[in-house]
Write a protein that holds these residues in place. Structure first.
Motif, PDB file in Angstrom:
ATOM      1  N   PHE A 212       8.289   6.956  -6.190  1.00 55.00           N
ATOM      2  CA  PHE A 212       7.701   7.622  -4.836  1.00 55.00           C
ATOM      3  C   PHE A 212       6.836   6.174  -4.222  1.00 55.00           C
ATOM      4  O   PHE A 212       6.997   6.307  -2.952  1.00 55.00           O
ATOM      5  N   TYR A 213       6.146   5.684  -4.924  1.00 59.96           N
ATOM      6  CA  TYR A 213       5.031   4.723  -4.232  1.00 59.96           C
ATOM      7  C   TYR A 213       6.055   3.407  -4.000  1.00 59.96           C
ATOM      8  O   TYR A 213       5.567   2.757  -2.999  1.00 59.96           O
ATOM      9  N   LEU A 214       7.108   3.194  -4.687  1.00 59.47           N
ATOM     10  CA  LEU A 214       8.167   2.065  -4.071  1.00 59.47           C
ATOM     11  C   LEU A 214       8.512   2.094  -2.891  1.00 59.47           C
ATOM     12  O   LEU A 214       8.573   1.520  -1.966  1.00 59.47           O
ATOM     13  N   ASP A 215       9.023   3.588  -2.505  1.00 63.04           N
ATOM     14  CA  ASP A 215       9.827   3.823  -1.151  1.00 63.04           C
ATOM     15  C   ASP A 215       8.765   4.111  -0.268  1.00 63.04           C
ATOM     16  O   ASP A 215       8.995   3.615   0.945  1.00 63.04           O
ATOM     17  N   PHE A 216       7.838   4.814  -0.527  1.00 62.86           N
ATOM     18  CA  PHE A 216       6.689   5.099   0.492  1.00 62.86           C
ATOM     19  C   PHE A 216       5.839   3.837   0.829  1.00 62.86           C
ATOM     20  O   PHE A 216       5.382   3.804   2.137  1.00 62.86           O
ATOM     21  N   VAL A 283      11.575  -8.069  -4.018  1.00 54.79           N
ATOM     22  CA  VAL A 283      11.461  -8.362  -5.660  1.00 54.79           C
ATOM     23  C   VAL A 283       9.684  -8.507  -5.780  1.00 54.79           C
ATOM     24  O   VAL A 283       9.249  -7.930  -6.742  1.00 54.79           O
ATOM     25  N   ALA A 284       8.943  -9.162  -4.657  1.00 60.25           N
ATOM     26  CA  ALA A 284       7.433  -9.032  -4.803  1.00 60.25           C
ATOM     27  C   ALA A 284       7.155  -7.459  -4.626  1.00 60.25           C
ATOM     28  O   ALA A 284       6.010  -7.058  -5.369  1.00 60.25           O
ATOM     29  N   ARG A 285       7.821  -6.783  -3.792  1.00 58.33           N
ATOM     30  CA  ARG A 285       7.380  -5.308  -3.953  1.00 58.33           C
ATOM     31  C   ARG A 285       7.368  -4.705  -5.312  1.00 58.33           C
ATOM     32  O   ARG A 285       6.567  -3.999  -5.500  1.00 58.33           O
ATOM     33  N   LEU A 286       8.606  -5.031  -5.791  1.00 61.43           N
ATOM     34  CA  LEU A 286       8.712  -4.294  -7.064  1.00 61.43           C
ATOM     35  C   LEU A 286       7.927  -4.696  -8.120  1.00 61.43           C
ATOM     36  O   LEU A 286       7.075  -3.902  -8.728  1.00 61.43           O
ATOM     37  N   ASP A 287       7.088  -5.999  -7.764  1.00 64.51           N
ATOM     38  CA  ASP A 287       6.325  -6.563  -8.817  1.00 64.51           C
ATOM     39  C   ASP A 287       5.097  -5.739  -8.450  1.00 64.51           C
ATOM     40  O   ASP A 287       4.093  -5.442  -9.382  1.00 64.51           O
ATOM     41  N   ALA A 288       4.818  -5.743  -7.199  1.00 61.29           N
ATOM     42  CA  ALA A 288       3.494  -4.789  -6.910  1.00 61.29           C
ATOM     43  C   ALA A 288       3.459  -3.553  -7.254  1.00 61.29           C
ATOM     44  O   ALA A 288       2.144  -2.992  -7.688  1.00 61.29           O
ATOM     45  N   VAL A 289       4.238  -2.963  -7.165  1.00 57.59           N
ATOM     46  CA  VAL A 289       4.655  -1.512  -7.429  1.00 57.59           C
ATOM     47  C   VAL A 289       4.142  -1.314  -8.822  1.00 57.59           C
ATOM     48  O   VAL A 289       3.583  -0.369  -9.616  1.00 57.59           O
ATOM     49  N   ALA A 290       4.609  -2.449  -9.692  1.00 53.41           N
ATOM     50  CA  ALA A 290       4.684  -2.237 -11.397  1.00 53.41           C
ATOM     51  C   ALA A 290       3.380  -2.529 -11.672  1.00 53.41           C
ATOM     52  O   ALA A 290       2.703  -1.941 -12.443  1.00 53.41           O
ATOM     53  N   ALA A 291       2.684  -3.455 -10.877  1.00 53.39           N
ATOM     54  CA  ALA A 291       1.270  -3.733 -11.229  1.00 53.39           C
ATOM     55  C   ALA A 291       0.374  -2.419 -10.838  1.00 53.39           C
ATOM     56  O   ALA A 291      -0.567  -2.400 -11.493  1.00 53.39           O
ATOM     57  N   PHE A 292       0.778  -1.824  -9.838  1.00 51.17           N
ATOM     58  CA  PHE A 292      -0.186  -0.710  -9.298  1.00 51.17           C
ATOM     59  C   PHE A 292       0.071   0.137 -10.455  1.00 51.17           C
ATOM     60  O   PHE A 292      -1.069   0.910 -10.892  1.00 51.17           O
ATOM     61  N   ALA A 293       1.288   0.439 -11.118  1.00 53.81           N
ATOM     62  CA  ALA A 293       1.469   1.562 -11.883  1.00 53.81           C
ATOM     63  C   ALA A 293       0.602   1.223 -13.173  1.00 53.81           C
ATOM     64  O   ALA A 293       0.013   1.967 -14.038  1.00 53.81           O
ATOM     65  N   TYR A 323       8.531  11.202   5.102  1.00 53.83           N
ATOM     66  CA  TYR A 323       8.057   9.769   5.108  1.00 53.83           C
ATOM     67  C   TYR A 323       7.179   9.323   5.979  1.00 53.83           C
ATOM     68  O   TYR A 323       6.364   8.375   5.898  1.00 53.83           O
ATOM     69  N   ALA A 324       6.747  10.240   7.183  1.00 58.40           N
ATOM     70  CA  ALA A 324       5.675   9.957   7.783  1.00 58.40           C
ATOM     71  C   ALA A 324       4.430  10.006   7.491  1.00 58.40           C
ATOM     72  O   ALA A 324       3.553   9.269   7.597  1.00 58.40           O
ATOM     73  N   PHE A 325       4.244  10.620   6.112  1.00 55.37           N
ATOM     74  CA  PHE A 325       3.151  10.604   5.290  1.00 55.37           C
ATOM     75  C   PHE A 325       2.699   9.331   4.731  1.00 55.37           C
ATOM     76  O   PHE A 325       1.579   9.085   4.165  1.00 55.37           O
ATOM     77  N   ALA A 326       3.992   8.155   4.829  1.00 52.68           N
ATOM     78  CA  ALA A 326       3.438   7.028   4.184  1.00 52.68           C
ATOM     79  C   ALA A 326       2.366   6.245   4.864  1.00 52.68           C
ATOM     80  O   ALA A 326       1.640   5.537   4.180  1.00 52.68           O
ATOM     81  N   CYS A 327       2.080   6.549   6.098  1.00 53.89           N
ATOM     82  CA  CYS A 327       0.954   6.017   6.579  1.00 53.89           C
ATOM     83  C   CYS A 327      -0.433   6.201   6.157  1.00 53.89           C
ATOM     84  O   CYS A 327      -1.469   5.307   6.442  1.00 53.89           O
ATOM     85  N   ASP A 328      -0.541   7.359   5.486  1.00 52.69           N
ATOM     86  CA  ASP A 328      -1.706   7.640   4.585  1.00 52.69           C
ATOM     87  C   ASP A 328      -1.635   7.402   2.995  1.00 52.69           C
ATOM     88  O   ASP A 328      -2.553   7.822   2.466  1.00 52.69           O
ATOM     89  N   LEU A 329      -0.498   6.667   2.611  1.00 55.11           N
ATOM     90  CA  LEU A 329      -0.370   6.307   1.314  1.00 55.11           C
ATOM     91  C   LEU A 329      -1.757   5.585   0.579  1.00 55.11           C
ATOM     92  O   LEU A 329      -2.174   4.642   1.514  1.00 55.11           O
ATOM     93  N   ARG A 330      -2.174   5.843  -0.436  1.00 50.94           N
ATOM     94  CA  ARG A 330      -3.395   5.511  -1.040  1.00 50.94           C
ATOM     95  C   ARG A 330      -3.238   4.300  -1.773  1.00 50.94           C
ATOM     96  O   ARG A 330      -4.152   3.604  -2.265  1.00 50.94           O
ATOM     97  N   MET A 331      -1.980   3.840  -2.243  1.00 52.51           N
ATOM     98  CA  MET A 331      -1.581   2.513  -2.789  1.00 52.51           C
ATOM     99  C   MET A 331      -2.084   1.510  -2.042  1.00 52.51           C
ATOM    100  O   MET A 331      -1.416   1.325  -0.692  1.00 52.51           O
TER     101      MET A 331
END
Length: 337
Positions: A212-216, A283-293, A323-331
């Motif tokens: 979810f966080y990866l996609d949004f 790839v950097a996004r995958l790393d960022a989401v992994a670090a977030f989790a 997906y419009a909620f992505a603008c308010d994503l807390r990540m």
């Protein structure tokens, strides 16, 4: 709600209010909105049975998800998949019929029974149980049950051959509900293989939230999602739409597999990810989401965090998340190349 307050003993018209709180369910912290009738005279939360039952249903559903225990409807579906009555299913598992009835009705199983219910997902495991015993079954019932389980085991082996076809059934058109990206099974698979190697203790619950966080986050930052998956609002957080199908297709035992860990199963990679189709930024996004989790101490903490997302709070249960909620994503946004 017209009811009697169990503190001041007055008959009152009690408003039913939502209270967001964290409760402990057998060591698992569950954060959600729970509903309580509140006495307008003394402010007491009235112990109304039907309302409390609904609250417990939400608590128990979140606990089962965190511990990878089949939900009541999954238990019923598993039993019916084998063509078992409750009596036969109980005998195969070696537990009482009353226990099966309680678990299908929503009761939480003991740790030992939870493990038996997990095993019931695998016809190979049930076949071994039947071959080695099931003394509560007569010989005729045992043979009939064994044939049913072996048929399912054969179907599972055939199923592994058509896993890609199963994923192909997901929408492959770039739509607003897919984050404006057409679904690509290979892309999803390699992303999950990479995440399985970089996110600690990747229980299915955690994987649902990570995707979810990866996609949004990708949609928020790039204007297009990462995998092309749709997401739905489940009681225990945002999850990929038809995630049971997605997981059954991905976890093939060769590329991805389950490993028992504690009271549940984690997704592990059997090989390295093929990143040739991903850009350095992806790839950097995958790393960022992994670090977030990995910044959360537990799956339950990450799940509770996702419950604070507008995407979850403002989407009706079972509905597809916009997906419009992505603008308010807390990540937090991470610096990407």
């Amino acid at each position: 709600m017209r009811t009697i307050c169990d503190v001041c003993c007055n008959e009152v018209d009690a408003p039913v209010v939502a209270v967001r709180e964290t409760v402990d369910v057998r060591g698992v912290s569950v954060t959600d909105e729970f509903w309580y009738p509140v006495c307008p005279l003394c402010g007491n939360r009235i112990g109304h049975a039907a309302t409390m039952d609904r609250n417990f249903e939400k608590m128990y559903a979140a606990y089962r998800e965190a511990r990878d225990i089949p939900q009541p409807d999954e238990i019923v579906a598993l039993r019916r998949r084998y063509g078992f009555s409750q009596r036969v299913f109980a005998a195969v598992l070696g537990i009482g019929v009353a226990s099966v009835q309680r678990y299908e009705g929503g009761a939480l199983p003991s740790e030992s029974h939870a493990e038996l219910l997990r095993q019931a997902r695998d016809p190979q495991a049930l076949r071994e149980r039947l071959r080695s015993g099931a003394p509560r079954l007569g010989e005729r019932d045992r043979e009939r049950a064994l044939r049913a389980v072996e048929q399912q085991a054969a179907r599972k082996m055939d199923y592994a051959v058509v896993r890609l076809d199963l994923l192909d059934r997901l929408p492959r058109v770039a739509l607003p509900e897919t984050g404006l990206r057409a679904f690509d099974a290979d892309r999803l698979r390699e992303a999950v293989v990479y995440l399985a190697a970089h996110v600690g203790s990747l229980f299915v619950t955690k994987l649902n939230k990570v995707l979810f966080y990866l996609d949004f986050s990708a949609y928020r930052d790039e204007g297009v999602g990462f995998t092309g998956l749709r997401y739905a609002r489940a009681d225990y957080g945002p999850v990929p739409d038809q995630y049971d199908l997605v997981m059954a297709a991905l976890v093939d035992g060769a590329t991805l597999a389950y490993r028992e860990q504690g009271d549940g199963r984690v997704v592990v990679a059997r090989r390295g990810a093929d990143l040739s189709a991903f850009s350095p930024r992806e790839v950097a996004r995958l790393d960022a989401v992994a670090a977030f989790a990995n910044g959360f101490a537990s799956t339950a903490e990450l799940s509770a965090y996702s419950h604070e997302e507008r995407a979850w709070l403002e989407t009706p249960s079972g509905e597809v998340i916009d997906y419009a909620f992505a603008c308010d994503l807390r990540m937090p946004a991470a610096p990407l190349p």
